[in-house]
Design an enzyme around this catalytic site. Structure first.
Site, PDB file in Angstrom:
ATOM      1  CG  ASN A   8      -1.731   1.222   1.395  1.00  0.00           C
ATOM      2  OD1 ASN A   8      -1.834   2.028   0.465  1.00  0.00           O
ATOM      3  ND2 ASN A   8      -2.341   1.396   2.558  1.00  0.00           N
ATOM      4  CD1 TRP A   9       3.953   1.094  -2.420  1.00  0.00           C
ATOM      5  CD2 TRP A   9       3.858   1.854  -4.531  1.00  0.00           C
ATOM      6  NE1 TRP A   9       4.782   0.318  -3.196  1.00  0.00           N
ATOM      7  CE2 TRP A   9       4.749   0.756  -4.484  1.00  0.00           C
ATOM      8  CE3 TRP A   9       3.631   2.486  -5.753  1.00  0.00           C
ATOM      9  CZ2 TRP A   9       5.406   0.291  -5.628  1.00  0.00           C
ATOM     10  CZ3 TRP A   9       4.282   2.025  -6.887  1.00  0.00           C
ATOM     11  CH2 TRP A   9       5.171   0.936  -6.815  1.00  0.00           C
ATOM     12  CE  LYS A  10      -0.151   3.430   4.532  1.00  0.00           C
ATOM     13  NZ  LYS A  10      -0.086   3.550   5.974  1.00  0.00           N
ATOM     14  CG  HIS A  94      -5.910   2.165   5.042  1.00  0.00           C
ATOM     15  ND1 HIS A  94      -5.474   3.159   5.888  1.00  0.00           N
ATOM     16  CD2 HIS A  94      -4.908   1.266   4.952  1.00  0.00           C
ATOM     17  CE1 HIS A  94      -4.240   2.864   6.277  1.00  0.00           C
ATOM     18  NE2 HIS A  94      -3.868   1.722   5.723  1.00  0.00           N
ATOM     19  CD  GLU A  96      -2.871   5.783   6.480  1.00  0.00           C
ATOM     20  OE1 GLU A  96      -2.853   5.755   5.240  1.00  0.00           O
ATOM     21  OE2 GLU A  96      -1.943   5.340   7.191  1.00  0.00           O
ATOM     22  CD  GLU A 163      -3.633  -2.179   7.333  1.00  0.00           C
ATOM     23  OE1 GLU A 163      -2.529  -2.437   6.856  1.00  0.00           O
ATOM     24  OE2 GLU A 163      -4.250  -1.128   7.076  1.00  0.00           O
ATOM     25  N   GLY A 169       2.400   2.534  10.687  1.00  0.00           N
ATOM     26  CA  GLY A 169       3.396   3.588  10.515  1.00  0.00           C
ATOM     27  C   GLY A 169       4.090   3.983  11.810  1.00  0.00           C
ATOM     28  CB  SER A 208       5.037  -1.503  12.003  1.00  0.00           C
ATOM     29  OG  SER A 208       4.633  -0.152  12.194  1.00  0.00           O
ATOM     30  N   GLY A 229       2.835  -0.993   4.265  1.00  0.00           N
ATOM     31  CA  GLY A 229       2.956   0.413   3.877  1.00  0.00           C
ATOM     32  C   GLY A 229       4.408   0.800   3.709  1.00  0.00           C
ATOM     33  N   GLY A 230       4.985   1.410   4.742  1.00  0.00           N
ATOM     34  CA  GLY A 230       6.342   1.965   4.679  1.00  0.00           C
ATOM     35  C   GLY A 230       7.385   1.040   4.080  1.00  0.00           C
TER      36      GLY A 230
HETATM   37  P1  PGA Z   1       2.721   0.488   7.599  1.00  0.00           P
HETATM   38  O1  PGA Z   1       1.289   0.707   6.906  1.00  0.00           O
HETATM   39  O2  PGA Z   1       3.266  -0.814   7.064  1.00  0.00           O
HETATM   40  O3  PGA Z   1       3.548   1.673   7.160  1.00  0.00           O
HETATM   41  O4  PGA Z   1       2.504   0.442   9.060  1.00  0.00           O
HETATM   42  C1  PGA Z   1       0.412  -0.364   6.720  1.00  0.00           C
HETATM   43  C2  PGA Z   1      -0.893   0.126   6.142  1.00  0.00           C
HETATM   44  O5  PGA Z   1      -1.339   1.216   6.507  1.00  0.00           O
HETATM   45  O6  PGA Z   1      -1.518  -0.571   5.309  1.00  0.00           O
END
Ligand code: PGA
Length: 248
Positions: A8-10, A94, A96, A163, A169, A208, A229-230
């Site tokens: 997930n590159w956001k 998600h 966010e 999640e 993050g 994470s 994500g990251g």
């Molecule tokens: P993260 O994000 O790996 O940076 O914690 C995961 C996500 O939000 O899908």
């Protein structure tokens, strides 16, 4: 059942950066078997990513969708438009989106039903906040999100992602035990909704995930993949996650 590992590159990567990533990433993972590999770039990079991954073992996902097919909805993108770019999945719900764009369970459910109707697979995210966890509400929140999100939804082409918001993050990962506990609970809810078919629904862990912790998370009985994500932004790091060490 294949594992399912999605990036997930956001709000990251231009078209040029997307192509550059894929030029490095594709050769690193082209021999991988037993894992469905998925990347979710921003909307603007979908077409370019679709071209790059053609004839590879990588599939494309969008980070969001809108529930209407067309009309006066400035700024929105429909499931059919996403299918046209080569998307096979959309991430829906998600945290966010829930937090910054006020998406509630009703909106999430509309989006899931729209994706299902269009034949787009769904990566449906649920997870509790730190406050929920500390006040003992984790299971109530998860149950509400899963049941409301999946109201009137068939299980076809559905992937769940657990999640915990406090792990996204932050560098704080749920322990394998914490993840397994919630995953098993989600599996039970899915079994109530879908009977035997629930066994074939993959439940991903997200929050994470890194090359260092992926092996122990994937070793959990009810963890069938990861949403990353990251650590998915660098080709070397995401390739290491995709190539995690399977038990036995
Ligand atoms: P993260 O994000 O790996 O940076 O914690 C995961 C996500 O939000 O899908």
């Amino acid at each position: 059942m294949n594992y399912f590992i999605a990036a997930n590159w956001k709000l990251n990567k231009t078209i040029a950066e997307t192509r550059e990533f894929l030029h490095k990433f594709i050769p690193e993972v082209q021999q991988v078997t037993g894992v469905d590999i998925v990347i979710a770039p921003p909307f603007t990079s979908l077409t370019a990513a679709g071209e790059e991954i053609k004839d590879t073992n990588i599939q494309l996902a969008a980070q969001d969708i809108f529930w209407e097919e067309k009309g006066a909805y400035t700024g929105e993108v429909s499931p059919l438009m996403l299918l046209e770019t080569g998307c096979r999945y959309a991430i829906i719900g998600h945290s966010e989106r829930r937090q910054y764009f006020s998406e509630d369970d009703v909106v999430v459910n509309r989006k899931i039903r729209a994706a299902e109707k269009a034949g787009l697979g769904v990566i449906f995210c649920v997870g509790e906040s730190l406050e929920d966890r500390e006040s003992g509400k984790t299971f109530d929140v998860i149950r509400r999100e899963v049941e409301m999100g999946l109201a009137e939804v068939d299980s076809v082409n559905l992937v769940l992602a657990y999640e915990p918001i406090w792990a996204i993050g932050t560098g704080k990962t749920a322990t394998a035990g914490q993840a397994q506990e919630v995953h098993a609970y989600i599996r039970k809810i899915l079994a109530n909704l879908y009977g035997n078919k629930a066994e074939n629904i993959r439940i991903l862990y997200g929050g994470s995930v890194t090359p260092e912790n992926v092996d122990s998370l994937m070793a959990c009985h009810d963890v069938n993949g990861a949403l990353v994500g990251g650590a998915s932004l660098k080709p070397e790091s995401f390739a290491k996650i995709v190539c995690f060490k399977k038990e036995n």
